[in-house]
Design a protein around this motif. Sequence first.
Motif, PDB file in Angstrom:
ATOM      1  N   PRO A  37       0.805  -1.227   0.000  1.00  0.00           N
ATOM      2  CA  PRO A  37       0.000   0.000   0.000  1.00  0.00           C
ATOM      3  C   PRO A  37       0.834   1.271   0.000  1.00  0.00           C
ATOM      4  CG  PRO A  37      -0.883  -1.591   1.565  1.00  0.00           C
ATOM      5  CD  PRO A  37       0.416  -2.143   1.098  1.00  0.00           C
ATOM      6  N   PHE A  38       1.966   1.261   0.724  1.00  0.00           N
ATOM      7  CA  PHE A  38       2.823   2.446   0.758  1.00  0.00           C
ATOM      8  C   PHE A  38       3.453   2.689  -0.617  1.00  0.00           C
ATOM      9  CE2 PHE A  38       2.882   0.597   5.053  1.00  0.00           C
ATOM     10  CZ  PHE A  38       2.403   1.672   5.785  1.00  0.00           C
ATOM     11  N   ILE A  39       3.915   1.614  -1.254  1.00  0.00           N
ATOM     12  CA  ILE A  39       4.510   1.751  -2.585  1.00  0.00           C
ATOM     13  C   ILE A  39       3.462   2.205  -3.592  1.00  0.00           C
ATOM     14  CG2 ILE A  39       5.624   0.479  -4.467  1.00  0.00           C
ATOM     15  CD1 ILE A  39       6.926  -1.300  -2.377  1.00  0.00           C
ATOM     16  N   LEU A  40       2.241   1.678  -3.461  1.00  0.00           N
ATOM     17  CA  LEU A  40       1.161   2.056  -4.371  1.00  0.00           C
ATOM     18  C   LEU A  40       0.855   3.548  -4.273  1.00  0.00           C
ATOM     19  CD1 LEU A  40      -1.087   1.157  -6.352  1.00  0.00           C
ATOM     20  CD2 LEU A  40      -2.544   0.772  -4.351  1.00  0.00           C
ATOM     21  N   VAL A  41       0.713   4.053  -3.052  1.00  0.00           N
ATOM     22  CA  VAL A  41       0.410   5.473  -2.861  1.00  0.00           C
ATOM     23  C   VAL A  41       1.573   6.338  -3.355  1.00  0.00           C
ATOM     24  CG1 VAL A  41      -0.048   7.264  -1.150  1.00  0.00           C
ATOM     25  CG2 VAL A  41      -1.169   5.046  -0.963  1.00  0.00           C
ATOM     26  N   VAL A 352       9.379   8.697 -18.745  1.00  0.00           N
ATOM     27  CA  VAL A 352       9.971   7.533 -18.074  1.00  0.00           C
ATOM     28  C   VAL A 352       9.357   7.356 -16.689  1.00  0.00           C
ATOM     29  CG1 VAL A 352      12.097   6.610 -17.084  1.00  0.00           C
ATOM     30  CG2 VAL A 352      12.127   7.623 -19.367  1.00  0.00           C
ATOM     31  N   LEU A 353       9.191   8.468 -15.961  1.00  0.00           N
ATOM     32  CA  LEU A 353       8.593   8.372 -14.625  1.00  0.00           C
ATOM     33  C   LEU A 353       7.140   7.919 -14.697  1.00  0.00           C
ATOM     34  CD1 LEU A 353      10.019  11.522 -12.794  1.00  0.00           C
ATOM     35  CD2 LEU A 353      10.686   9.136 -12.496  1.00  0.00           C
ATOM     36  N   LEU A 354       6.413   8.370 -15.696  1.00  0.00           N
ATOM     37  CA  LEU A 354       5.026   7.931 -15.854  1.00  0.00           C
ATOM     38  C   LEU A 354       4.967   6.427 -16.107  1.00  0.00           C
ATOM     39  CD1 LEU A 354       3.526  10.794 -18.061  1.00  0.00           C
ATOM     40  CD2 LEU A 354       3.084  10.359 -15.646  1.00  0.00           C
ATOM     41  N   LEU A 355       5.825   5.924 -16.992  1.00  0.00           N
ATOM     42  CA  LEU A 355       5.849   4.484 -17.266  1.00  0.00           C
ATOM     43  C   LEU A 355       6.296   3.705 -16.040  1.00  0.00           C
ATOM     44  CD1 LEU A 355       7.421   4.520 -20.855  1.00  0.00           C
ATOM     45  CD2 LEU A 355       5.024   4.126 -20.236  1.00  0.00           C
ATOM     46  N   LEU A 356       7.304   4.222 -15.344  1.00  0.00           N
ATOM     47  CA  LEU A 356       7.800   3.536 -14.154  1.00  0.00           C
ATOM     48  C   LEU A 356       6.759   3.518 -13.047  1.00  0.00           C
ATOM     49  CD1 LEU A 356      10.099   2.177 -12.646  1.00  0.00           C
ATOM     50  CD2 LEU A 356      11.028   4.444 -12.125  1.00  0.00           C
ATOM     51  N   GLY A 357       6.108   4.678 -12.830  1.00  0.00           N
ATOM     52  CA  GLY A 357       5.060   4.722 -11.813  1.00  0.00           C
ATOM     53  C   GLY A 357       3.898   3.812 -12.159  1.00  0.00           C
ATOM     54  N   GLY A 358       3.500   3.804 -13.440  1.00  0.00           N
ATOM     55  CA  GLY A 358       2.434   2.903 -13.863  1.00  0.00           C
ATOM     56  C   GLY A 358       2.819   1.450 -13.695  1.00  0.00           C
ATOM     57  N   GLY A 359       4.102   1.123 -13.967  1.00  0.00           N
ATOM     58  CA  GLY A 359       4.566  -0.246 -13.778  1.00  0.00           C
ATOM     59  C   GLY A 359       4.518  -0.668 -12.327  1.00  0.00           C
ATOM     60  N   LEU A 360       4.905   0.221 -11.417  1.00  0.00           N
ATOM     61  CA  LEU A 360       4.858  -0.109  -9.991  1.00  0.00           C
ATOM     62  C   LEU A 360       3.423  -0.306  -9.522  1.00  0.00           C
ATOM     63  CD1 LEU A 360       7.581   2.331  -8.574  1.00  0.00           C
ATOM     64  CD2 LEU A 360       7.729  -0.157  -8.802  1.00  0.00           C
ATOM     65  N   VAL A 361       2.521   0.544 -10.003  1.00  0.00           N
ATOM     66  CA  VAL A 361       1.106   0.375  -9.645  1.00  0.00           C
ATOM     67  C   VAL A 361       0.599  -0.982 -10.120  1.00  0.00           C
ATOM     68  CG1 VAL A 361      -1.226   1.224 -10.093  1.00  0.00           C
ATOM     69  CG2 VAL A 361       0.615   2.843  -9.586  1.00  0.00           C
ATOM     70  N   ALA A 362       0.920  -1.328 -11.374  1.00  0.00           N
ATOM     71  CA  ALA A 362       0.487  -2.619 -11.914  1.00  0.00           C
ATOM     72  C   ALA A 362       1.083  -3.782 -11.130  1.00  0.00           C
ATOM     73  CB  ALA A 362       0.885  -2.717 -13.382  1.00  0.00           C
ATOM     74  N   LEU A 363       2.347  -3.666 -10.717  1.00  0.00           N
ATOM     75  CA  LEU A 363       2.984  -4.728  -9.945  1.00  0.00           C
ATOM     76  C   LEU A 363       2.272  -4.958  -8.619  1.00  0.00           C
ATOM     77  CD1 LEU A 363       6.809  -4.094 -10.478  1.00  0.00           C
ATOM     78  CD2 LEU A 363       5.539  -6.167 -11.051  1.00  0.00           C
ATOM     79  N   VAL A 364       1.944  -3.874  -7.934  1.00  0.00           N
ATOM     80  CA  VAL A 364       1.259  -4.012  -6.651  1.00  0.00           C
ATOM     81  C   VAL A 364      -0.119  -4.628  -6.841  1.00  0.00           C
ATOM     82  CG1 VAL A 364       0.308  -2.751  -4.688  1.00  0.00           C
ATOM     83  CG2 VAL A 364       2.541  -2.103  -5.606  1.00  0.00           C
ATOM     84  N   VAL A 365      -0.856  -4.158  -7.838  1.00  0.00           N
ATOM     85  CA  VAL A 365      -2.199  -4.685  -8.087  1.00  0.00           C
ATOM     86  C   VAL A 365      -2.131  -6.169  -8.464  1.00  0.00           C
ATOM     87  CG1 VAL A 365      -4.217  -4.525  -9.588  1.00  0.00           C
ATOM     88  CG2 VAL A 365      -3.138  -2.436  -8.716  1.00  0.00           C
ATOM     89  N   LEU A 366      -1.200  -6.530  -9.360  1.00  0.00           N
ATOM     90  CA  LEU A 366      -1.049  -7.936  -9.751  1.00  0.00           C
ATOM     91  C   LEU A 366      -0.611  -8.795  -8.575  1.00  0.00           C
ATOM     92  CD1 LEU A 366       0.699  -7.562 -13.228  1.00  0.00           C
ATOM     93  CD2 LEU A 366      -1.617  -8.409 -12.805  1.00  0.00           C
ATOM     94  N   GLY A 367       0.252  -8.243  -7.729  1.00  0.00           N
ATOM     95  CA  GLY A 367       0.696  -8.991  -6.559  1.00  0.00           C
ATOM     96  C   GLY A 367      -0.448  -9.297  -5.614  1.00  0.00           C
ATOM     97  N   TYR A 368      -1.297  -8.318  -5.358  1.00  0.00           N
ATOM     98  CA  TYR A 368      -2.450  -8.559  -4.491  1.00  0.00           C
ATOM     99  C   TYR A 368      -3.450  -9.506  -5.152  1.00  0.00           C
ATOM    100  CZ  TYR A 368      -1.275  -5.283  -0.779  1.00  0.00           C
ATOM    101  OH  TYR A 368      -0.678  -4.677   0.283  1.00  0.00           O
TER     102      TYR A 368
END
Length: 435
Positions: A37-41, A352-368
């Motif tokens: 949740p912290f990484i997602l926010v 690059v930051l937009l793609l990276l941030g979107g990738g991190l969001v997707a990783l957290v969602v997929l992980g959950y």
Amino acid sequence: MTTTAPTPTTSAPPRRSFAWRGLFLRLHFYAGVLVGPFILVAALTGVLYALTPQLESWVYSDQLRVPVSSQQLPLAKQVDAALATSPEGTLVAVRPAPEPGDTTRVLFSEKGLGESERRAVFVDPGTGRVTGDLVVYGSSGSLPLRMTLSQLHRNLMLGEPGRIYSELAASWLWVVALGGLVLWITRARNSKRIRTHGLLGVWVLVGALFLSATGLTWSAYAGENVATLRKALDWTTPSLKVPTGGGDHSEHGEHSSTGTSYGDVDTVLWAARSSGIDAKPLEIGLPAESGGAWKVAEIGRGWPTQVDSVAIQDGAVVSSVNFADYPLAAKLTRWGIDAHMGVLFGWVNQLVLLLLGGGLVALVVLGYRMWWKRRPTRGFGRPTPRGQWRKAPRGALIGLGLGALLVGWFVPLLGISLVVFLVVDAVLGRRAKAA
């Protein structure tokens, strides 16, 4: 008729290279669940912050943009126009319009403003018309929208206590990322199956490590240790020596509310340009007291980086600091911070930051999603049994423990949260065993 009992088959012992897999899997899984949740926010607010340059240009266009004029008033006249609006506070600096069609910012310190905040009065350099005033923040001159999104990303608008969230995210992001890399490599060797979650994690790995490292540099607790280390290794950013006092400038023009002359501002700008200060965006800081030196600093954070600065007294340069003379570590720190903020390479950096941030969001969602589908209540049992550390070689385990102690001391929130996790896990394990 007798039959021969089948020879029992034994599975081949696990390869030593995979002895750590269970430990990494357990750490990655639980760290992801707890810190996700912290990484997602942090990722979502970081994406919003990366968009602020364009948003600021649109939201504050009335203050920032004016018709292009063929001639410009002297800076002193532009300061006169700002002072004519009777702003509260003390005149402290001027930022000349960097491009045709931009406004000049006349900056005032003011009671009631927060740390690093100043009041900016925006002046049309061609006509002297005041287009508005806003509170700006920091050396970047962030306007209220970007300042709000910055504080949201940094501390959720909760002040110093809220910084714990972002430091937790930065502290654990590199651990989760490297643990995921180990799991992806071992899974690829064993089963030849690459899950979307793991493959995406590999693609964002370098960016995640970069965000974690640069985020920790200005965190509340680990940031202090980073600053101490940089000072011990002489990696600090050189500071400009600005003389104070030592002269009477009363004959040079009008004064601010502190008695400091601003009538010399055009002469100071000319002297700075003559000494090699050639960046378009710059800030001219008034002397702290009458007779003191002016500070003229480049504030260009793009590429190439322009952050040279000079101190000018009696029309002459008395000290200077050039970015070319920075130690390599100081340059890397400057570049790292600017790239983290999305300003180093302009829109490319933002993308690059937009793609990276979107990738991190997707990783957290997929992980959950993976956890939800395989949660214990659906009959899958505990995803990773306790006691995985027993499978690792003892010598390597001792080394890992010592390394964890060192990293936990240097990154306190990582160490504290890891201890809390281990204690809670041990208590739950005892309860389960007793039941």
